[in-house]
Design an enzyme around this catalytic site. Structure first.
Site, PDB file in Angstrom:
ATOM      1  N   SER A 130       2.759  -1.977  10.440  1.00 25.25           N
ATOM      2  CA  SER A 130       4.195  -2.040  10.711  1.00 25.25           C
ATOM      3  C   SER A 130       4.824  -3.400  10.379  1.00 25.25           C
ATOM      4  O   SER A 130       5.707  -3.863  11.100  1.00 25.25           O
ATOM      5  CB  SER A 130       4.482  -1.640  12.162  1.00 25.25           C
ATOM      6  OG  SER A 130       4.039  -0.313  12.387  1.00 25.25           O
ATOM      7  N   HIS A 184      -9.731   1.843   4.416  1.00 22.96           N
ATOM      8  CA  HIS A 184      -8.489   1.973   5.192  1.00 22.96           C
ATOM      9  C   HIS A 184      -8.721   2.976   6.327  1.00 22.96           C
ATOM     10  O   HIS A 184      -9.453   3.958   6.157  1.00 22.96           O
ATOM     11  CB  HIS A 184      -7.366   2.457   4.268  1.00 22.96           C
ATOM     12  CG  HIS A 184      -6.024   2.376   4.919  1.00 22.96           C
ATOM     13  ND1 HIS A 184      -5.596   3.318   5.823  1.00 22.96           N
ATOM     14  CD2 HIS A 184      -5.044   1.457   4.837  1.00 22.96           C
ATOM     15  CE1 HIS A 184      -4.390   2.983   6.254  1.00 22.96           C
ATOM     16  NE2 HIS A 184      -4.024   1.854   5.667  1.00 22.96           N
ATOM     17  N   GLU A 222      -6.227  -4.454  10.412  1.00 17.88           N
ATOM     18  CA  GLU A 222      -5.185  -3.446  10.629  1.00 17.88           C
ATOM     19  C   GLU A 222      -5.509  -2.651  11.887  1.00 17.88           C
ATOM     20  O   GLU A 222      -6.263  -1.662  11.819  1.00 17.88           O
ATOM     21  CB  GLU A 222      -5.120  -2.480   9.440  1.00 17.88           C
ATOM     22  CG  GLU A 222      -4.684  -3.119   8.148  1.00 17.88           C
ATOM     23  CD  GLU A 222      -3.995  -2.111   7.241  1.00 17.88           C
ATOM     24  OE1 GLU A 222      -2.854  -2.376   6.855  1.00 17.88           O
ATOM     25  OE2 GLU A 222      -4.577  -1.054   6.960  1.00 17.88           O
ATOM     26  N   ASN A 231       0.876  -1.172   0.000  1.00 15.73           N
ATOM     27  CA  ASN A 231       0.000   0.000   0.000  1.00 15.73           C
ATOM     28  C   ASN A 231       0.915   1.225   0.000  1.00 15.73           C
ATOM     29  O   ASN A 231       1.469   1.596   1.029  1.00 15.73           O
ATOM     30  CB  ASN A 231      -0.895  -0.018   1.247  1.00 15.73           C
ATOM     31  CG  ASN A 231      -1.749   1.230   1.351  1.00 15.73           C
ATOM     32  OD1 ASN A 231      -1.837   2.010   0.412  1.00 15.73           O
ATOM     33  ND2 ASN A 231      -2.383   1.431   2.506  1.00 15.73           N
ATOM     34  N   GLU A 268      -7.016   5.319   7.434  1.00 16.32           N
ATOM     35  CA  GLU A 268      -6.701   6.720   7.098  1.00 16.32           C
ATOM     36  C   GLU A 268      -7.860   7.372   6.354  1.00 16.32           C
ATOM     37  O   GLU A 268      -8.119   8.569   6.514  1.00 16.32           O
ATOM     38  CB  GLU A 268      -5.401   6.782   6.272  1.00 16.32           C
ATOM     39  CG  GLU A 268      -4.189   6.506   7.162  1.00 16.32           C
ATOM     40  CD  GLU A 268      -2.994   5.899   6.453  1.00 16.32           C
ATOM     41  OE1 GLU A 268      -2.945   5.885   5.218  1.00 16.32           O
ATOM     42  OE2 GLU A 268      -2.102   5.396   7.170  1.00 16.32           O
ATOM     43  N   LYS A 306       0.147   4.273  -0.474  1.00 16.57           N
ATOM     44  CA  LYS A 306      -0.491   5.512   0.007  1.00 16.57           C
ATOM     45  C   LYS A 306      -0.185   6.652  -0.980  1.00 16.57           C
ATOM     46  O   LYS A 306      -0.080   6.387  -2.178  1.00 16.57           O
ATOM     47  CB  LYS A 306      -0.050   5.813   1.442  1.00 16.57           C
ATOM     48  CG  LYS A 306      -0.222   4.577   2.334  1.00 16.57           C
ATOM     49  CD  LYS A 306      -0.084   4.818   3.791  1.00 16.57           C
ATOM     50  CE  LYS A 306      -0.274   3.500   4.542  1.00 16.57           C
ATOM     51  NZ  LYS A 306      -0.250   3.654   5.974  1.00 16.57           N
ATOM     52  N   GLY A 347       1.853   2.429  10.669  1.00 18.62           N
ATOM     53  CA  GLY A 347       2.863   3.482  10.550  1.00 18.62           C
ATOM     54  C   GLY A 347       3.541   3.839  11.860  1.00 18.62           C
ATOM     55  O   GLY A 347       4.266   4.822  11.930  1.00 18.62           O
TER      56      GLY A 347
HETATM   57  P1  PGA Z   1       2.432   0.443   7.691  1.00 17.54           P
HETATM   58  O1  PGA Z   1       1.041   0.709   6.927  1.00 17.54           O
HETATM   59  O2  PGA Z   1       2.991  -0.846   7.140  1.00 17.54           O
HETATM   60  O3  PGA Z   1       3.282   1.629   7.392  1.00 17.54           O
HETATM   61  O4  PGA Z   1       2.094   0.312   9.137  1.00 17.54           O
HETATM   62  C1  PGA Z   1       0.134  -0.330   6.702  1.00 17.54           C
HETATM   63  C2  PGA Z   1      -1.135   0.189   6.087  1.00 17.54           C
HETATM   64  O5  PGA Z   1      -1.537   1.300   6.406  1.00 17.54           O
HETATM   65  O6  PGA Z   1      -1.751  -0.484   5.247  1.00 17.54           O
END
Ligand code: PGA
Length: 248
Positions: free
Chosen positions: A209, A93, A163, A10, A95, A12, A169
């Site tokens: 992460s 997601h 998630e 992903n 976000e 982003k 993140g």
């Molecule tokens: P990350 O993001 O691996 O940076 O934690 C995962 C995601 O948001 O899908």
């Protein structure tokens, strides 16, 4: 897991068209002979990425609108994504829920549209830190799953990504026990919505992460079918290690 994990990048809001193509050009030889990795990339890069990788990778998007077309300035339709080379889309997601006020209902409408258009939907669910602390993880997952996936008839073209919001993140992955527990909850909740046979084939990914080391550790854990990877997918060499299950 008795088969290799499904690994989804992903990106982003990262990488221009040129940066995307350069990355994929570097990435492909690193994973030659391996099963195709999945890449959710910016809309603008889809067509050029498709021309670069053909069927060697599975390309997708990170969002879409639920309408088929119309007066929705700045939005993108499922059919547009498909024609640009996407075969899947990430929906819901955290976000998007947090910064763009996406509700379960809106995500549900998007899932329906993705299915109708023939895009596989990767539907994200997960609890916040406060919700976990309050012991409401199961209730949160239950609400998200039942509302986002109500009335879905085919789970062949749907995956779930667990998630936990606090793990995204942050550099702090959920532990193996937490993931196993949450994935079992998800299967249990889904049992009220679909058949046993469907649940047996439903893919549930973990995201938050993920690194080459944690992917290797989690790859053989029963009930974890793959990974959704943000930060560690931005570098081709690091991401290739996750695909190839090389801890470092
Ligand atoms: P990350 O993001 O691996 O940076 O934690 C995962 C995601 O948001 O899908």
């Amino acid at each position: 897991m008795d088969r290799l994990p499904i690994v989804v990048a992903n990106w982003k809001m990262n990488k221009t068209i040129r940066e995307s193509v350069d990355y994929l050009h570097k990435f492909l030889p690193l994973v030659e002979g391996s099963r195709p990795a999945w890449f959710a990339i910016p809309f603008t890069a889809l067509q050029a990425a498709k021309a670069e990788v053909g069927d060697k990778l599975i390309l997708g998007a990170q969002n879409m609108n639920d309408a088929s077309a119309g007066a929705f300035t700045g939005e993108i339709a499922a059919s547009m994504l498909k024609e640009a080379g996407a075969s899947f889309v990430i929906l819901g997601h955290s976000e998007r829920r947090r910064y763009f006020n996406e509700t379960n209902e809106c995500i549900h409408n998007k899932v329906m549209r993705a299915q109708e258009t023939g895009l596989t939907a990767i539907v994200c669910v997960g609890e916040s830190y406060e919700e976990r602390e309050q012991g409401s993880t199961r209730a949160v997952l239950e609400k998200q799953l039942t509302e986002c996936l109500k009335g879905i008839s085919s789970f062949d073209v749907c995956m779930i990504a667990y998630e936990p919001v606090w793990a995204i993140g942050s550099g702090i992955s959920a532990t193996q026990e937490m993931i196993m527990e949450a994935h079992a909850m998800i299967r249990d909740i889904m049992a009220t919505m679909t058949s046993k046979e469907t649940i047996a084939t439903l893919n549930i990914l973990y995201g938050g992460s993920v690194t080459p080391a944690s992917a290797c550790q989690l790859a053989n854990v029963e009930g974890i079918d793959g990974f959704l990877v943000g930060t560690a997918s931005l570098d081709p060499e690091t991401f290739a290690k996750i695909v190839l299950l090389q801890p470092q």
